[in-house]
Design an enzyme around this catalytic site. Sequence first.
Site, PDB file in Angstrom:
ATOM      1  CE  LYS A   8    -102.166 -36.892  29.726  1.00 16.06           C
ATOM      2  NZ  LYS A   8    -102.780 -38.073  30.342  1.00 16.06           N
ATOM      3  NE  ARG A  83    -100.910 -35.551  35.455  1.00 19.92           N
ATOM      4  CZ  ARG A  83    -100.368 -36.091  34.362  1.00 19.92           C
ATOM      5  NH1 ARG A  83     -99.722 -35.363  33.496  1.00 19.92           N
ATOM      6  NH2 ARG A  83    -100.509 -37.367  34.131  1.00 19.92           N
ATOM      7  NE  ARG A 122     -98.328 -46.121  28.976  1.00 20.49           N
ATOM      8  CZ  ARG A 122     -98.843 -44.942  29.327  1.00 20.49           C
ATOM      9  NH1 ARG A 122     -99.159 -44.053  28.413  1.00 20.49           N
ATOM     10  NH2 ARG A 122     -99.067 -44.656  30.592  1.00 20.49           N
ATOM     11  NE  ARG A 128     -95.446 -44.370  31.889  1.00 16.84           N
ATOM     12  CZ  ARG A 128     -96.285 -43.378  31.667  1.00 16.84           C
ATOM     13  NH1 ARG A 128     -96.404 -42.865  30.459  1.00 16.84           N
ATOM     14  NH2 ARG A 128     -97.021 -42.896  32.648  1.00 16.84           N
ATOM     15  NE  ARG A 139    -100.247 -43.266  35.886  1.00 18.69           N
ATOM     16  CZ  ARG A 139    -100.075 -44.225  34.961  1.00 18.69           C
ATOM     17  NH1 ARG A 139     -99.842 -45.471  35.335  1.00 18.69           N
ATOM     18  NH2 ARG A 139    -100.135 -43.939  33.690  1.00 18.69           N
TER      19      ARG A 139
HETATM   20  P1  ADP Z   1    -100.171 -40.507  32.486  1.00 18.00           P
HETATM   21  O1  ADP Z   1    -101.037 -39.390  32.015  1.00 18.00           O
HETATM   22  O2  ADP Z   1    -100.365 -41.762  31.690  1.00 18.00           O
HETATM   23  O3  ADP Z   1    -100.285 -40.762  33.959  1.00 18.00           O
HETATM   24  P2  ADP Z   1     -97.705 -38.879  32.234  1.00 18.00           P
HETATM   25  O4  ADP Z   1     -96.480 -39.281  31.484  1.00 18.00           O
HETATM   26  O5  ADP Z   1     -98.418 -37.657  31.774  1.00 18.00           O
HETATM   27  O6  ADP Z   1     -98.630 -40.166  32.206  1.00 18.00           O
HETATM   28  O7  ADP Z   1     -97.321 -38.676  33.767  1.00 18.00           O
HETATM   29  C1  ADP Z   1     -96.608 -39.664  34.496  1.00 18.00           C
HETATM   30  C2  ADP Z   1     -96.322 -39.179  35.922  1.00 18.00           C
HETATM   31  O8  ADP Z   1     -95.479 -38.015  35.879  1.00 18.00           O
HETATM   32  C3  ADP Z   1     -97.531 -38.742  36.741  1.00 18.00           C
HETATM   33  O9  ADP Z   1     -98.207 -39.832  37.356  1.00 18.00           O
HETATM   34  C4  ADP Z   1     -96.854 -37.817  37.780  1.00 18.00           C
HETATM   35  O10 ADP Z   1     -96.183 -38.547  38.776  1.00 18.00           O
HETATM   36  C5  ADP Z   1     -95.795 -37.102  36.941  1.00 18.00           C
HETATM   37  N1  ADP Z   1     -96.338 -35.838  36.334  1.00 18.00           N
HETATM   38  C6  ADP Z   1     -96.453 -35.581  34.995  1.00 18.00           C
HETATM   39  N2  ADP Z   1     -96.994 -34.362  34.780  1.00 18.00           N
HETATM   40  C7  ADP Z   1     -97.227 -33.834  36.016  1.00 18.00           C
HETATM   41  C8  ADP Z   1     -97.790 -32.608  36.472  1.00 18.00           C
HETATM   42  N3  ADP Z   1     -98.229 -31.665  35.611  1.00 18.00           N
HETATM   43  N4  ADP Z   1     -97.863 -32.403  37.809  1.00 18.00           N
HETATM   44  C9  ADP Z   1     -97.432 -33.312  38.692  1.00 18.00           C
HETATM   45  N5  ADP Z   1     -96.902 -34.505  38.330  1.00 18.00           N
HETATM   46  C10 ADP Z   1     -96.800 -34.768  37.013  1.00 18.00           C
END
Ligand code: ADP
Length: 186
Positions: A8, A83, A122, A128, A139
Amino acid sequence: MGAPGAGKGTQAVGIATHYGVPAISTGDMFRDNVKNGTPLGKQVDAIMKAGDFVPDELTEQIVADRLDQPDAQGGFLLDGFPRTMHQVDALDDYLDKHGHSLDAVISLDVDPEDLIARLLKRAELEGRADDNEETIRHRMEVYTSSTAPLLDAYKSRGLLVAVDGNGTVDEVGARIAAAVDAKVGR
Ligand code: ADP
């Protein structure tokens, strides 16, 4: 939309450039806050490390604040939001209030065994905090239970553009651009 590791973030930058709009990533915004030690960062640090969702209201507020910025007035690409169904509703409300609507919702589909491999790679490259095997697994589960159902909701609205996310960054990027161009009639 897509599972963790689906690409993404990588593709968001390319597609946003293609359309000349900002890519708005909730994960990046939260990570910046953690890095800079802001009050919000302190609030979300442990949640993110555990691979859980930041509370909806908090997430919806930072997205609304970001969408209010001048550079988002001509359009935007959201990465990692919404989400949850609650976030879908909040986004609908925000857009209704501002007289806007979504053009398309892109889903990136990647073979599950590739996802873990990508995330572990990654972890090596970027370090990270949430890219360790236990958190990755969590996740993935959260994605399947909470986020995947959103795809059906957007599909029934005719907004979903499902793209094969397997392949190189350029291959997938070209596929997305073609599919979205066709969808929005460009
Ligand atoms: P990935 O899709 O690889 O898990 P992201 O960078 O999109 O990585 O998200 C990392 C973390 O940030 C998530 O596991 C969550 O803790 C938080 N997060 C990101 N976007 C949201 C969202 N829309 N709602 C709630 N938590 C979020």
